[in-house]
Design an enzyme around this catalytic site. Structure first.
Site, PDB file in Angstrom:
ATOM      1  N   SER A   1      23.114  35.049-141.433  1.00 27.14           N
ATOM      2  CA  SER A   1      22.525  34.638-139.952  1.00 27.14           C
ATOM      3  C   SER A   1      23.500  35.068-138.975  1.00 27.14           C
ATOM      4  CB  SER A   1      22.232  33.249-139.933  1.00 27.14           C
ATOM      5  OG  SER A   1      21.775  33.056-138.682  1.00 27.14           O
TER       6      SER A   1
ATOM      7  N   TYR B   1      25.284  24.242-141.234  1.00 27.72           N
ATOM      8  CA  TYR B   1      24.451  25.592-141.592  1.00 27.72           C
ATOM      9  C   TYR B   1      25.419  26.835-141.286  1.00 27.72           C
ATOM     10  CZ  TYR B   1      20.972  29.363-141.416  1.00 27.72           C
ATOM     11  OH  TYR B   1      20.388  30.419-141.803  1.00 27.72           O
TER      12      TYR B   1
END
Ligand SMILES: NC(=O)c1ccc[n+]([C@@H]2O[C@H](COP(=O)([O-])OP(=O)(O)OC[C@H]3O[C@@H](n4cnc5c(N)ncnc54)[C@H](OP(=O)(O)O)[C@@H]3O)[C@@H](O)[C@H]2O)c1
Length: 252
Positions: free
Chosen positions: A130, A143
């Site tokens: 990401s 995360y």
């Protein structure tokens, strides 16, 4: 690689994985679409498609999936879960689930396919992380950590496997409110946010959901994965999506 090549993609029930499976089928590849709960009907019928059960947190499930898949040419570690919220409000067991899925799931799947790649002196592993690892956002600490670990893992492994002609690459999508990611993440999020964070949290969540600024589409990710798999000259880190390209440029 020829059109008869085979790709195994994890997390194909929705979002980026589903679109990437469609993309490779359209290109004439054989696709092993791995899902926690297998569903044939989410993908177009094809004799080149196999849907196999896979939970990346379960080593027995990984072994069964990789054995059933047989020889593959590329592995795409796409399965993942999100988590957002102030660290104080995060249940450590939920944080474990995030790391078990995003980080150890990727490591375990990669371990399971490496012997065949090394023996054939061919193969590509693509890990989907990401752009939050490039441009950190608040409330995503767990995360982001789980994905940043995959970046570092991938870049070290690439050096280890280069002598065997096995390629390892990263695809970094930007923010994509249109997949099931947000809903799946909410299952791991606490309702019980300390009052001190409440206003800030609402503001950040509104920004994450905002679609008036550039976002990433599932097709962007499919194209980036395609580049990572088929182009030996592809860079180590491939941003996917207009916002991702902007974040990667700013980070450089
Ligand atoms: N959407 C975004 O904004 C965004 C941005 C950057 C990166 N990413 C990353 O992109 C990847 C795909 O996300 P997405 O947006 O397409 O979300 P998604 O629609 O929620 O898809 C995630 C997929 O992972 C699967 N999965 C979750 N836990 C699993 C497990 N233990 N074993 C096997 N499969 C599992 C899900 O299966 P189930 O249906 O069974 O839950 C689903 O198929 C993830 O790695 C995510 O972290 C997403």
């Amino acid at each position: 690689m020829s059109p008869a090549s085979t790709v195994l993609i994890t997390g194909c029930s929705s979002g980026f994985g589903l679109e990437t499976a469609r993309f490779f089928l359209d290109k004439g590849w054989r696709v092993v679409a791995a899902m926690r709960t297998p569903r044939e009907d989410v993908l177009p019928p094809s004799e080149r498609l196999r849907v196999l059960p896979l939970d990346v947190t379960d080593i027995a499930s990984i072994r069964r999936c990789v054995d059933a898949a047989g020889p593959i040419d590329a592995l795409v570690n796409n399965a993942g879960v999100g988590m957002a919220g102030p660290l104080e409000a995060i249940d450590l067991n939920h944080a474990r689930t995030v790391y078990e899925t995003n980080t150890l799931g990727t490591i375990a799947m990669t371990q399971a396919v490496l012997p065949q790649f090394r023996q054939r002196r061919a193969g590509v592993v693509v890990n989907v992380t990401s752009t939050v690892t490039l441009a950190p956002l608040p409330l995503l600490s767990v995360y982001t950590g789980s994905k940043a670990a995959v970046n570092a893992f991938t870049e070290s492994l690439a050096l280890e496997l280069a002598p065997f002609d096995v390629r390892v690459r990263l695809v970094l999508p930007g923010r994509s409110p249109s997949t099931s990611f947000g809903n799946n993440a909410r299952r791991l999020m606490s309702e019980d946010v300390p009052e001190a964070y409440a206003e800030f949290t609402q503001g950040v969540f509104a920004a994450i959901r905002d679609t008036s600024t550039p976002v990433t589409y599932a097709e962007d990710v499919a194209e980036a994965v395609w580049q990572a798999v088929t182009d030996p000259a592809a860079p180590m880190r491939i941003p996917a999506g207009a916002d991702a390209v902007a974040a990667a440029t700013a980070a450089r």
